[in-house]
Design a protein around this motif. Structure first.
Motif, PDB file in Angstrom:
ATOM      1  N   LEU A 147       6.319 -13.905 -17.390  1.00 54.66           N
ATOM      2  CA  LEU A 147       6.420 -12.302 -17.288  1.00 54.66           C
ATOM      3  C   LEU A 147       7.726 -11.928 -18.316  1.00 54.66           C
ATOM      4  O   LEU A 147       8.974 -12.544 -17.981  1.00 54.66           O
ATOM      5  N   THR A 148       7.752 -10.682 -18.836  1.00 56.05           N
ATOM      6  CA  THR A 148       8.859 -10.194 -19.379  1.00 56.05           C
ATOM      7  C   THR A 148       9.273  -9.021 -18.648  1.00 56.05           C
ATOM      8  O   THR A 148       8.552  -8.363 -17.787  1.00 56.05           O
ATOM      9  N   THR A 149      10.345  -8.556 -18.737  1.00 49.91           N
ATOM     10  CA  THR A 149      10.930  -7.120 -18.030  1.00 49.91           C
ATOM     11  C   THR A 149       9.858  -6.164 -18.389  1.00 49.91           C
ATOM     12  O   THR A 149       9.522  -5.317 -17.461  1.00 49.91           O
ATOM     13  N   ALA A 150       9.253  -5.727 -19.545  1.00 52.62           N
ATOM     14  CA  ALA A 150       8.656  -4.985 -19.905  1.00 52.62           C
ATOM     15  C   ALA A 150       7.095  -4.967 -19.314  1.00 52.62           C
ATOM     16  O   ALA A 150       6.434  -3.863 -18.539  1.00 52.62           O
ATOM     17  N   GLU A 151       6.719  -6.191 -19.136  1.00 57.61           N
ATOM     18  CA  GLU A 151       5.190  -6.632 -18.468  1.00 57.61           C
ATOM     19  C   GLU A 151       5.748  -6.466 -17.052  1.00 57.61           C
ATOM     20  O   GLU A 151       4.606  -5.954 -16.237  1.00 57.61           O
ATOM     21  N   GLU A 152       6.776  -6.441 -16.535  1.00 57.43           N
ATOM     22  CA  GLU A 152       6.995  -6.401 -15.070  1.00 57.43           C
ATOM     23  C   GLU A 152       6.670  -5.077 -14.677  1.00 57.43           C
ATOM     24  O   GLU A 152       6.026  -4.678 -13.650  1.00 57.43           O
ATOM     25  N   GLY A 153       7.204  -4.061 -15.442  1.00 56.45           N
ATOM     26  CA  GLY A 153       6.932  -2.704 -15.230  1.00 56.45           C
ATOM     27  C   GLY A 153       5.704  -2.030 -14.915  1.00 56.45           C
ATOM     28  O   GLY A 153       5.023  -1.638 -14.193  1.00 56.45           O
ATOM     29  N   TRP A 154       4.884  -2.862 -15.690  1.00 55.46           N
ATOM     30  CA  TRP A 154       3.284  -2.312 -15.767  1.00 55.46           C
ATOM     31  C   TRP A 154       2.697  -3.145 -14.658  1.00 55.46           C
ATOM     32  O   TRP A 154       1.572  -2.337 -14.269  1.00 55.46           O
ATOM     33  N   VAL A 155       3.141  -3.895 -14.180  1.00 53.16           N
ATOM     34  CA  VAL A 155       2.324  -4.580 -13.195  1.00 53.16           C
ATOM     35  C   VAL A 155       2.409  -3.504 -11.798  1.00 53.16           C
ATOM     36  O   VAL A 155       1.393  -3.441 -11.132  1.00 53.16           O
ATOM     37  N   GLY A 156       3.433  -2.773 -11.608  1.00 54.79           N
ATOM     38  CA  GLY A 156       3.432  -2.020 -10.646  1.00 54.79           C
ATOM     39  C   GLY A 156       2.875  -0.556 -11.110  1.00 54.79           C
ATOM     40  O   GLY A 156       2.098   0.142 -10.265  1.00 54.79           O
ATOM     41  N   ALA A 157       3.051  -0.159 -12.114  1.00 59.97           N
ATOM     42  CA  ALA A 157       2.643   1.092 -12.924  1.00 59.97           C
ATOM     43  C   ALA A 157       1.079   1.112 -12.796  1.00 59.97           C
ATOM     44  O   ALA A 157       0.216   2.054 -12.491  1.00 59.97           O
ATOM     45  N   LEU A 158       0.481   0.135 -13.278  1.00 60.89           N
ATOM     46  CA  LEU A 158      -0.984   0.140 -13.184  1.00 60.89           C
ATOM     47  C   LEU A 158      -1.623   0.198 -12.008  1.00 60.89           C
ATOM     48  O   LEU A 158      -2.853   1.086 -11.881  1.00 60.89           O
ATOM     49  N   LEU A 159      -1.182  -0.319 -11.052  1.00 59.74           N
ATOM     50  CA  LEU A 159      -1.547  -0.105  -9.608  1.00 59.74           C
ATOM     51  C   LEU A 159      -1.654   1.133  -9.108  1.00 59.74           C
ATOM     52  O   LEU A 159      -2.407   1.829  -8.808  1.00 59.74           O
ATOM     53  N   ALA A 160      -0.288   1.908  -9.496  1.00 63.85           N
ATOM     54  CA  ALA A 160      -0.364   3.330  -9.390  1.00 63.85           C
ATOM     55  C   ALA A 160      -1.368   4.286 -10.069  1.00 63.85           C
ATOM     56  O   ALA A 160      -1.775   5.234  -9.249  1.00 63.85           O
ATOM     57  N   LEU A 161      -1.482   3.874 -11.388  1.00 61.69           N
ATOM     58  CA  LEU A 161      -2.351   4.723 -12.292  1.00 61.69           C
ATOM     59  C   LEU A 161      -3.948   4.539 -11.617  1.00 61.69           C
ATOM     60  O   LEU A 161      -4.667   5.254 -11.581  1.00 61.69           O
ATOM     61  N   GLY A 162      -4.338   3.130 -11.358  1.00 60.86           N
ATOM     62  CA  GLY A 162      -5.456   2.969 -10.515  1.00 60.86           C
ATOM     63  C   GLY A 162      -5.731   3.765  -9.305  1.00 60.86           C
ATOM     64  O   GLY A 162      -6.817   4.124  -8.855  1.00 60.86           O
ATOM     65  N   ALA A 163      -4.523   3.876  -8.374  1.00 57.03           N
ATOM     66  CA  ALA A 163      -4.755   4.744  -7.131  1.00 57.03           C
ATOM     67  C   ALA A 163      -4.832   6.187  -7.492  1.00 57.03           C
ATOM     68  O   ALA A 163      -5.396   6.753  -6.843  1.00 57.03           O
ATOM     69  N   ALA A 164      -4.237   6.658  -8.717  1.00 53.88           N
ATOM     70  CA  ALA A 164      -4.332   8.188  -8.836  1.00 53.88           C
ATOM     71  C   ALA A 164      -5.945   8.446  -9.149  1.00 53.88           C
ATOM     72  O   ALA A 164      -6.553   9.204  -8.760  1.00 53.88           O
ATOM     73  N   LEU A 165      -6.560   7.364  -9.926  1.00 52.28           N
ATOM     74  CA  LEU A 165      -8.026   7.343 -10.253  1.00 52.28           C
ATOM     75  C   LEU A 165      -8.733   7.315  -8.940  1.00 52.28           C
ATOM     76  O   LEU A 165      -9.677   8.117  -8.509  1.00 52.28           O
ATOM     77  N   GLY A 166      -8.372   6.362  -8.073  1.00 53.57           N
ATOM     78  CA  GLY A 166      -9.148   6.174  -6.797  1.00 53.57           C
ATOM     79  C   GLY A 166      -9.095   7.356  -5.847  1.00 53.57           C
ATOM     80  O   GLY A 166      -9.978   7.409  -5.217  1.00 53.57           O
ATOM     81  N   ALA A 167      -8.082   8.052  -5.867  1.00 56.31           N
ATOM     82  CA  ALA A 167      -7.545   9.057  -4.939  1.00 56.31           C
ATOM     83  C   ALA A 167      -8.532  10.426  -5.342  1.00 56.31           C
ATOM     84  O   ALA A 167      -9.223  11.128  -4.545  1.00 56.31           O
ATOM     85  N   SER A 168      -8.633  10.426  -6.610  1.00 56.92           N
ATOM     86  CA  SER A 168      -9.703  11.436  -7.263  1.00 56.92           C
ATOM     87  C   SER A 168     -11.109  11.235  -7.019  1.00 56.92           C
ATOM     88  O   SER A 168     -11.827  12.028  -6.554  1.00 56.92           O
ATOM     89  N   VAL A 169     -11.436   9.997  -7.379  1.00 56.52           N
ATOM     90  CA  VAL A 169     -12.691   9.758  -7.233  1.00 56.52           C
ATOM     91  C   VAL A 169     -13.377   9.302  -5.891  1.00 56.52           C
ATOM     92  O   VAL A 169     -14.496   9.505  -5.439  1.00 56.52           O
ATOM     93  N   GLY A 170     -12.276   8.639  -5.039  1.00 55.61           N
ATOM     94  CA  GLY A 170     -12.690   8.300  -3.760  1.00 55.61           C
ATOM     95  C   GLY A 170     -13.060   9.464  -2.857  1.00 55.61           C
ATOM     96  O   GLY A 170     -14.069   9.273  -2.150  1.00 55.61           O
ATOM     97  N   GLY A 171     -12.377  10.637  -2.946  1.00 60.29           N
ATOM     98  CA  GLY A 171     -12.415  11.823  -2.281  1.00 60.29           C
ATOM     99  C   GLY A 171     -13.830  12.204  -2.424  1.00 60.29           C
ATOM    100  O   GLY A 171     -14.890  12.621  -1.492  1.00 60.29           O
ATOM    101  N   LYS A 172     -14.648  12.275  -3.739  1.00 60.45           N
ATOM    102  CA  LYS A 172     -15.783  12.677  -4.076  1.00 60.45           C
ATOM    103  C   LYS A 172     -16.748  11.696  -3.490  1.00 60.45           C
ATOM    104  O   LYS A 172     -17.801  12.393  -3.054  1.00 60.45           O
ATOM    105  N   LEU A 173     -16.765  10.447  -3.693  1.00 59.92           N
ATOM    106  CA  LEU A 173     -17.810   9.622  -3.301  1.00 59.92           C
ATOM    107  C   LEU A 173     -17.670   9.712  -1.589  1.00 59.92           C
ATOM    108  O   LEU A 173     -18.901   9.521  -1.017  1.00 59.92           O
ATOM    109  N   SER A 174     -16.434   9.819  -1.033  1.00 63.02           N
ATOM    110  CA  SER A 174     -16.523  10.056   0.344  1.00 63.02           C
ATOM    111  C   SER A 174     -17.235  11.327   0.911  1.00 63.02           C
ATOM    112  O   SER A 174     -18.050  11.242   1.862  1.00 63.02           O
TER     113      SER A 174
END
Length: 528
Positions: free
Chosen positions: A71-98
């Motif tokens: 892993l590099t420093t730049a890649e390390e940041g994306w490991v956390g960031a992509l989970l948060a971006l996925g969560a933003a999508l999940g929060a918006s879609v999850g409410g509608k599916l619910s």
């Protein structure tokens, strides 16, 4: 009548009483405690999957010959960031599916997504595959963040509704504590991140990393599999959630919203104690009345919200609250405390182990926050939070500037610094985490400031902004920590929180002492 487009319009109280008497429970009796325990496994997974990465990342830095991901420093940041971006999508879609398919159905689906995400991350052969499964895992995290509180709030009786929803928030923090504890246990079992060269075990440091990168040190093994063990543990509560939630009843309020009155009665009879919780018929009647009122309420589009001065101002306040919640820097502690302690001079295995302390303090802080929010005005709790955070981060910047950075060598390793300096860092990080968790009022405020006609759209935007800010902080922190050092990094966060403190003082309205209807009339008058 239950299939009618307006099921309550032609159903008298006498007819409802007879329907309740004739409808049996839809399954075995379930206690509210059991329902809360099963449902909040989703929140525990939310916390575990956001917290576990703090211990896994140092092992991912190991070269592939040592079973890491190089892993590099730049890649390390994306490991956390992509989970948060996925969560933003999940929060918006999850409410509608619910809303479409049901709360229980959605939680069951999310359990499968949690499982797939955990296994996929565990087996990832390289960083790009890991990225994909971090987004998938983030989708489950975001979906759980909007579905589980709704399920609990709709299932619980009035007498304990607030308590159960508060327990849900505490389970997120407890999940992070469990993650830190598992990280520490596995680190003690397998040792801190190290490589093996010619049978010799060599602790992973910046200077060793530079030697490996330059080819001066050849590696033939290491303990880079440890991070995979950390991540795979999350699959166990995902399995328990999938099995457990299928044994629970669906939300009776969701049945009412979809005009399925007999199913609502059957589900409610499974979880209500007539002696403590009142009449099932009365509660169903109240749900039907609420449904009638909600159906008659106007819902504004975004263009209407933005085009009206007072609602535009509320929307801006809500979005800034969401962004400010993440710019506190809390996830620099949740994701990167071992990195911070390592930068302060602790060996990585000790840094991962001591992260349990900040996790425990975080849990205690969240419990304290329940009392503070109940006891004091919302704005005052927010002002306490921002003041405490600004001071904590200012002190952290000073410790790095005076006690740590003067002793860094060319590789970034600490040489000759006071042995107690890292523990001062841990103490201040713990104070910072306690202040943040005990003073969190963002979710309360965004749930209260928006009138019903704009609440769904406005809350979606505010929560979406929160997750995007989460992703930004997770991505940028490792980069600025490496390029600017700890002192400047934490000075920047301290100044941001000074700005947030000013925002709380000058712009955030108080919401505790008025009903939602009173707040709507007040805001329309004051902000127009």
């Amino acid at each position: 009548m239950s299939s009618s487009a307006e099921p309550a319009a032609h159903l008298s109280r006498g007819e409802l009483d007879r329907l309740v008497d004739a409808t049996p429970p839809s399954g075995k009796k379930r206690s509210l405690g059991l329902i809360a325990l099963v449902a909040t496994l989703g929140s525990l997974l939310f916390g575990y999957d956001t917290g576990v990465i703090s211990g896994a990342l140092p092992y991912m830095y190991l070269p592939t010959d040592a079973h890491g991901l190089a892993l590099t420093t730049a890649e390390e940041g994306w490991v956390g960031a992509l989970l948060a971006l996925g969560a933003a999508l999940g929060a918006s879609v999850g409410g509608k599916l619910s809303d479409m398919y049901g709360r229980r159905h959605n939680i069951s689906l999310l359990a499968l997504v949690f499982f797939v995400g955990a296994i996929g991350c565990t087996l990832s052969p390289n960083i790009w595959v890991l990225y994909i499964f971090r987004v998938i895992l983030g989708f489950a995290v975001g979906g759980a963040s909007v579905t589980v509180p709704v399920f609990l709030g709709e299932t619980a009786p009035k007498r304990i509704r607030g308590t159960l929803v508060a327990v849900d928030q505490m389970m997120i923090v407890f999940g992070q504590f469990v993650a830190f504890s598992m990280n520490a246990a596995l680190t003690r079992m397998h040792g801190g991140p190290h490589v093996e060269s010619g049978g010799e075990v060599i602790a992973w440091t910046n200077s060793v990393a530079n030697q490996v990168a330059s080819g001066a040190l050849m590696v033939d093994g290491g303990n880079g599999l440890t991070w995979r063990y950390m991540l795979v543990i999350a699959s166990l509560p995902a399995i328990a959630l999938w099995i457990g939630i299928r044994l629970m009843p669906e939300s009776s309020r969701w049945y009412i919203a979809n005009h399925r009155i007999p199913e609502a009665i059957g589900a409610l009879k499974r979880i209500r104690d007539e002696g403590k919780d009142g009449s099932v018929a009365e509660e169903i009647d109240e749900m039907l009345e609420n449904q009638r009122q909600e159906a008659s309420q106007e819902k504004w589009r975004l263009s209407q919200i933005w085009g009206t001065r007072w609602t535009r101002r509320l929307l801006i306040i809500g979005i800034i609250l969401g962004i400010a919640d993440q710019l506190t820097g809390i996830n620099t502690a949740m994701y990167y405390t071992p990195k911070i302690l390592s930068a302060a001079g602790l060996p990585l295995d000790d840094a991962i182990t001591l992260n349990v302390i900040s996790g425990g303090v975080s849990f205690i802080g969240s419990a304290t926050g329940l009392w503070l929010v109940h006891r004091f005005a919302r704005r005052h709790v927010g002002i306490y939070q921002e003041t405490s955070i600004a001071i904590s981060l200012g002190l952290l910047a000073a410790v790095f500037y005076f006690l740590i950075e003067p002793f860094q060598d060319a590789d970034g390793d600490i040489v000759g610094a006071a042995s107690w300096a890292p523990y001062v860092v841990l103490l201040i990080v713990s104070v910072f985490v306690f202040a943040k968790q005990s003073g969190t009022v963002t979710w309360v405020l965004v749930a209260e400031i928006f009138p019903s006609k704009i609440r769904g759209t406005s809350m979606g935007l505010a929560v979406g902004a929160l997750w995007v800010a989460n992703a930004f902080v997770a991505w940028v922190f490792p980069i600025i920590m490496k390029s600017l050092g700890g002192s400047l990094t934490y000075l920047i966060f301290a100044l941001i929180n000074v700005g947030s403190l000013i925002f709380y003082i000058k712009f955030v309205p108080e919401t505790k002492y008025h009903s939602l209807e009173e707040l709507e009339r007040r805001f329309e008058k004051e902000y127009s």
